[in-house]
Design a protein around this motif. Structure first.
Motif, PDB file in Angstrom:
ATOM      1  N   GLU A 319      37.651  49.410  52.724  1.00  0.00           N
ATOM      2  CA  GLU A 319      36.821  49.428  51.524  1.00  0.00           C
ATOM      3  C   GLU A 319      35.997  48.151  51.399  1.00  0.00           C
ATOM      4  O   GLU A 319      34.869  48.184  50.900  1.00  0.00           O
ATOM      5  CB  GLU A 319      37.693  49.623  50.282  1.00  0.00           C
ATOM      6  N   LEU A 320      36.543  47.025  51.854  1.00  0.00           N
ATOM      7  CA  LEU A 320      35.766  45.796  51.837  1.00  0.00           C
ATOM      8  C   LEU A 320      34.545  45.915  52.743  1.00  0.00           C
ATOM      9  O   LEU A 320      33.443  45.477  52.384  1.00  0.00           O
ATOM     10  CB  LEU A 320      36.633  44.612  52.269  1.00  0.00           C
ATOM     11  N   GLN A 321      34.722  46.531  53.910  1.00  0.00           N
ATOM     12  CA  GLN A 321      33.579  46.740  54.811  1.00  0.00           C
ATOM     13  C   GLN A 321      32.560  47.685  54.189  1.00  0.00           C
ATOM     14  O   GLN A 321      31.346  47.502  54.349  1.00  0.00           O
ATOM     15  CB  GLN A 321      34.068  47.287  56.167  1.00  0.00           C
ATOM     16  N   LEU A 322      33.026  48.683  53.450  1.00  0.00           N
ATOM     17  CA  LEU A 322      32.111  49.580  52.748  1.00  0.00           C
ATOM     18  C   LEU A 322      31.336  48.827  51.665  1.00  0.00           C
ATOM     19  O   LEU A 322      30.146  49.071  51.448  1.00  0.00           O
ATOM     20  CB  LEU A 322      32.881  50.745  52.137  1.00  0.00           C
ATOM     21  N   ALA A 323      32.010  47.904  50.980  1.00  0.00           N
ATOM     22  CA  ALA A 323      31.346  47.129  49.936  1.00  0.00           C
ATOM     23  C   ALA A 323      30.304  46.184  50.519  1.00  0.00           C
ATOM     24  O   ALA A 323      29.307  45.857  49.859  1.00  0.00           O
ATOM     25  CB  ALA A 323      32.373  46.347  49.121  1.00  0.00           C
ATOM     26  N   LEU A 324      30.527  45.733  51.757  1.00  0.00           N
ATOM     27  CA  LEU A 324      29.595  44.804  52.403  1.00  0.00           C
ATOM     28  C   LEU A 324      28.437  45.508  53.109  1.00  0.00           C
ATOM     29  O   LEU A 324      27.450  44.865  53.461  1.00  0.00           O
ATOM     30  CB  LEU A 324      30.344  43.939  53.416  1.00  0.00           C
ATOM     31  N   LYS A 325      28.546  46.807  53.310  1.00  0.00           N
ATOM     32  CA  LYS A 325      27.518  47.548  54.025  1.00  0.00           C
ATOM     33  C   LYS A 325      26.184  47.499  53.267  1.00  0.00           C
ATOM     34  O   LYS A 325      26.121  47.783  52.072  1.00  0.00           O
ATOM     35  CB  LYS A 325      27.971  48.998  54.224  1.00  0.00           C
ATOM     36  N   LYS A 326      25.122  47.139  53.965  1.00  0.00           N
ATOM     37  CA  LYS A 326      23.772  47.025  53.404  1.00  0.00           C
ATOM     38  C   LYS A 326      23.680  45.999  52.274  1.00  0.00           C
ATOM     39  O   LYS A 326      22.724  46.009  51.495  1.00  0.00           O
ATOM     40  CB  LYS A 326      23.278  48.388  52.884  1.00  0.00           C
ATOM     41  N   ASN A 327      24.672  45.117  52.192  1.00  0.00           N
ATOM     42  CA  ASN A 327      24.729  44.174  51.075  1.00  0.00           C
ATOM     43  C   ASN A 327      24.603  42.749  51.596  1.00  0.00           C
ATOM     44  O   ASN A 327      25.470  42.263  52.313  1.00  0.00           O
ATOM     45  CB  ASN A 327      26.062  44.335  50.325  1.00  0.00           C
ATOM     46  N   ASN A 328      23.513  42.085  51.244  1.00  0.00           N
ATOM     47  CA  ASN A 328      23.339  40.678  51.600  1.00  0.00           C
ATOM     48  C   ASN A 328      23.276  39.800  50.358  1.00  0.00           C
ATOM     49  O   ASN A 328      22.728  38.700  50.380  1.00  0.00           O
ATOM     50  CB  ASN A 328      22.062  40.495  52.425  1.00  0.00           C
ATOM     51  N   MET A 329      23.833  40.281  49.264  1.00  0.00           N
ATOM     52  CA  MET A 329      23.792  39.576  47.992  1.00  0.00           C
ATOM     53  C   MET A 329      25.136  38.908  47.695  1.00  0.00           C
ATOM     54  O   MET A 329      26.170  39.332  48.217  1.00  0.00           O
ATOM     55  CB  MET A 329      23.443  40.547  46.859  1.00  0.00           C
ATOM     56  N   PRO A 330      25.160  37.910  46.809  1.00  0.00           N
ATOM     57  CA  PRO A 330      26.425  37.243  46.450  1.00  0.00           C
ATOM     58  C   PRO A 330      27.218  37.994  45.384  1.00  0.00           C
ATOM     59  O   PRO A 330      27.717  37.411  44.433  1.00  0.00           O
ATOM     60  CB  PRO A 330      25.955  35.871  45.950  1.00  0.00           C
ATOM     61  N   PHE A 331      27.287  39.299  45.533  1.00  0.00           N
ATOM     62  CA  PHE A 331      28.147  40.104  44.660  1.00  0.00           C
ATOM     63  C   PHE A 331      28.538  41.375  45.398  1.00  0.00           C
ATOM     64  O   PHE A 331      27.852  41.817  46.335  1.00  0.00           O
ATOM     65  CB  PHE A 331      27.453  40.446  43.332  1.00  0.00           C
ATOM     66  N   LEU A 332      29.660  41.923  44.995  1.00  0.00           N
ATOM     67  CA  LEU A 332      30.145  43.194  45.538  1.00  0.00           C
ATOM     68  C   LEU A 332      30.183  44.215  44.420  1.00  0.00           C
ATOM     69  O   LEU A 332      30.448  43.875  43.262  1.00  0.00           O
ATOM     70  CB  LEU A 332      31.542  43.028  46.137  1.00  0.00           C
ATOM     71  N   MET A 333      29.940  45.480  44.790  1.00  0.00           N
ATOM     72  CA  MET A 333      29.919  46.542  43.795  1.00  0.00           C
ATOM     73  C   MET A 333      30.781  47.695  44.274  1.00  0.00           C
ATOM     74  O   MET A 333      30.913  47.939  45.482  1.00  0.00           O
ATOM     75  CB  MET A 333      28.494  47.033  43.549  1.00  0.00           C
ATOM     76  N   GLY A 334      31.355  48.398  43.323  1.00  0.00           N
ATOM     77  CA  GLY A 334      32.143  49.566  43.651  1.00  0.00           C
ATOM     78  C   GLY A 334      32.416  50.383  42.400  1.00  0.00           C
ATOM     79  O   GLY A 334      32.112  49.961  41.277  1.00  0.00           O
ATOM     80  N   VAL A 335      32.988  51.562  42.609  1.00  0.00           N
ATOM     81  CA  VAL A 335      33.324  52.455  41.505  1.00  0.00           C
ATOM     82  C   VAL A 335      34.813  52.763  41.576  1.00  0.00           C
ATOM     83  O   VAL A 335      35.303  53.205  42.613  1.00  0.00           O
ATOM     84  CB  VAL A 335      32.502  53.765  41.571  1.00  0.00           C
ATOM     85  N   ARG A 336      35.509  52.495  40.482  1.00  0.00           N
ATOM     86  CA  ARG A 336      36.937  52.764  40.453  1.00  0.00           C
ATOM     87  C   ARG A 336      37.361  53.093  39.026  1.00  0.00           C
ATOM     88  O   ARG A 336      36.911  52.459  38.074  1.00  0.00           O
ATOM     89  CB  ARG A 336      37.732  51.557  40.965  1.00  0.00           C
ATOM     90  N   ASN A 337      38.217  54.102  38.915  1.00  0.00           N
ATOM     91  CA  ASN A 337      38.763  54.511  37.619  1.00  0.00           C
ATOM     92  C   ASN A 337      37.664  54.834  36.600  1.00  0.00           C
ATOM     93  O   ASN A 337      37.767  54.506  35.415  1.00  0.00           O
ATOM     94  CB  ASN A 337      39.686  53.431  37.055  1.00  0.00           C
ATOM     95  N   GLY A 338      36.606  55.466  37.098  1.00  0.00           N
ATOM     96  CA  GLY A 338      35.533  55.887  36.199  1.00  0.00           C
ATOM     97  C   GLY A 338      34.653  54.781  35.685  1.00  0.00           C
ATOM     98  O   GLY A 338      33.938  54.964  34.687  1.00  0.00           O
ATOM     99  N   ARG A 339      34.649  53.628  36.362  1.00  0.00           N
ATOM    100  CA  ARG A 339      33.820  52.506  35.937  1.00  0.00           C
ATOM    101  C   ARG A 339      33.088  51.906  37.130  1.00  0.00           C
ATOM    102  O   ARG A 339      33.605  51.892  38.245  1.00  0.00           O
ATOM    103  CB  ARG A 339      34.672  51.409  35.285  1.00  0.00           C
ATOM    104  N   VAL A 340      31.881  51.419  36.868  1.00  0.00           N
ATOM    105  CA  VAL A 340      31.151  50.657  37.877  1.00  0.00           C
ATOM    106  C   VAL A 340      31.578  49.196  37.728  1.00  0.00           C
ATOM    107  O   VAL A 340      31.412  48.602  36.667  1.00  0.00           O
ATOM    108  CB  VAL A 340      29.626  50.780  37.694  1.00  0.00           C
ATOM    109  N   CYS A 341      32.131  48.638  38.800  1.00  0.00           N
ATOM    110  CA  CYS A 341      32.665  47.280  38.750  1.00  0.00           C
ATOM    111  C   CYS A 341      31.832  46.360  39.635  1.00  0.00           C
ATOM    112  O   CYS A 341      31.404  46.746  40.721  1.00  0.00           O
ATOM    113  CB  CYS A 341      34.122  47.251  39.209  1.00  0.00           C
ATOM    114  N   VAL A 342      31.606  45.143  39.159  1.00  0.00           N
ATOM    115  CA  VAL A 342      30.828  44.151  39.895  1.00  0.00           C
ATOM    116  C   VAL A 342      31.664  42.896  40.060  1.00  0.00           C
ATOM    117  O   VAL A 342      32.171  42.345  39.079  1.00  0.00           O
ATOM    118  CB  VAL A 342      29.512  43.800  39.176  1.00  0.00           C
TER     119      VAL A 342
END
Length: 426
Positions: A319-342
């Motif tokens: 999942e960490l590799q998925l969060a880093l895919k296409k991402n060159n920014m100093p933040f990670l994003m994902g969706v868990r438990n019905g919320r968008v988390c940054v």
């Protein structure tokens, strides 16, 4: 050159209020007020004294453009609230036994202490639970506080008619009023920060206190005329209370609607972004503030949580590799438990925070409208958001700055977690 032969050698002004000029005449320099109408000098003097007493120094240049309109409605709501408070205080005094020979001082004191004690506890708990939300949603909490204040006063008016439950009712009203005190005071401070354009928060707060004192004095004089008419008369009491409450709520709504904040919170940024994605038009602060909701609402949009712990986004190396895919920014994003988390990195700038919120808002809107299911679908949407923002964010940011938005700071509700992570190459 003046008509009497004097030569203007200098001019000076006091803000936008007064203009003076210095005339060289007969070997001396004379200071003279530059009045277009000489007969208005006394009127100008009276207005000048009133402004110096009740308005911040340098008004109107030293405050935001919405200051006067907001203060007008705020003054009106304070006046109506003062009158409603008088009716509620009279009911509370009657409820604890004022005027009743059978009532004891000890019983009245215990009731008063219980009310104050529960209010203190409520104040602490509310500040702990919602304190960080008051800056980012100042308008909503400001209006919420006034609605809750009216409800608390209504409870105090009804309490004497339920003697068996009087103490419980006034204690509950005390808790509500303590919440009003925290929310109202904190949001007032947040609005003062917005209004202060010369780092003059203290002056604005002081003059706001003077305005409120004057309003309360006027309310006191009107209350002296009202109290004899409503004493021991429940129908006139309730009729006047509802009249003042309607006026109070209307004035409060107009007050928060008149505020035009140039900094982004979640609602304003989402509104501006959605309009930009629709037709490439950037809304001005005035337009976006008019669309911003001022009531709490039960929305179907997926909530956004900013500044979370890493484990709220990824729980495995994959999942960490998925969060880093296409991402060159100093933040990670994902969706868990019905919320968008940054998840924010320690080196992120204010512009990075704005971009992260834009992506989160787009993900929330996309997933809410399409109701995608499954983790893989969520990650695909996250990857699409990176690609989208790589394309549009730079022109979007230039557009919002040109439209008058302040991008040097934000009112986004970031939590304090900051995370450093390993890149894919490591």
């Amino acid at each position: 050159m003046e008509k009497d032969g004097g030569v203007v050698v200098a001019t000076e002004r006091y803000g936008s209020a007064e203009v003076w000029k210095y005339l060289a005449k007969d070997g001396a320099v004379e200071r003279r007020r530059d009045d277009t109408e000489g007969d208005t000098r006394r009127g100008n003097s009276i207005v000048g004294v009133f402004k110096s007493v009740f308005l911040p120094q340098g008004f109107p240049e030293s405050v935001s453009g919405d200051y006067l309109q907001y203060q007008f409605w705020d003054t009106l709501q304070a006046f109506s609230s003062s009158l409603s408070g008088t009716l509620a205080t009279q009911a509370s005094l009657r409820g604890v036994g004022v005027g009743n020979q059978e009532a004891t001082v000890a019983a009245a004191t215990v009731t008063w202490l219980l009310r104050d004690g529960t209010g203190m506890l409520g104040r602490i708990l509310f500040a702990w639970h919602k304190g960080s939300k008051l800056d980012s949603e100042a308008k909503k909490w400001r209006l919420f506080a006034d609605v809750l204040n009216d409800f608390a006063m209504f409870m105090e008016i009804l309490a004497p008619y339920f003697p068996a439950c009087f103490t419980v009712i006034v204690c509950a009203a005390g808790i509500f009023k303590s919440i009003v005190g925290v929310a109202g005071g904190a949001t007032r401070a947040a609005l003062t920060v917005h209004q202060a354009r010369r780092d003059n928060m203290a002056d604005i707060s002081a003059k706001d206190g003077s305005q409120e004192t004057l309003v309360n004095l006027a309310g006191l004089l009107v209350s002296l005329a009202i109290i004899p008419l409503v004493t021991n008369n429940p129908i006139p009491t309730l009729s006047l209370f509802f009249l003042f409450t309607i006026l109070h709520l209307f004035a409060n709504y107009k007050a928060v609607r008149s505020v035009v904040m140039e900094t982004f919170n979640e609602a304003r940024l989402s509104i501006v972004l959605q309009q930009y994605l629709k037709d490439k038009r950037v809304l001005t602060p005035q337009e976006a503030n008019q669309r911003e909701p001022v009531f709490f609402e039960f929305t179907k949009m997926m909530p956004v949580k900013l500044g979370v712990r890493l484990q709220e986004i990824v729980q495995s190396p994959e999942e960490l590799q998925l969060a880093l895919k296409k991402n060159n920014m100093p933040f990670l994003m994902g969706v868990r438990n019905g919320r968008v988390c940054v998840c924010l990195g320690p080196e992120a700038s204010v512009h990075d925070e704005i971009r992260a919120m834009c992506q989160a808002a787009w993900i929330s809107s996309t997933l809410s409208s399409h109701t995608q299911q499954g983790k893989q679908g969520h990650w695909e949407t996250v990857h699409e958001s990176h690609t989208l923002m790589d394309t549009i964010f730079s022109p979007f940011l230039k557009g919002v700055e040109a439209a008058g938005w302040d991008t040097k700071r934000t009112l986004l509700d970031w939590d304090e977690w900051r995370v450093e992570w390993k890149s894919k190459s490591n």
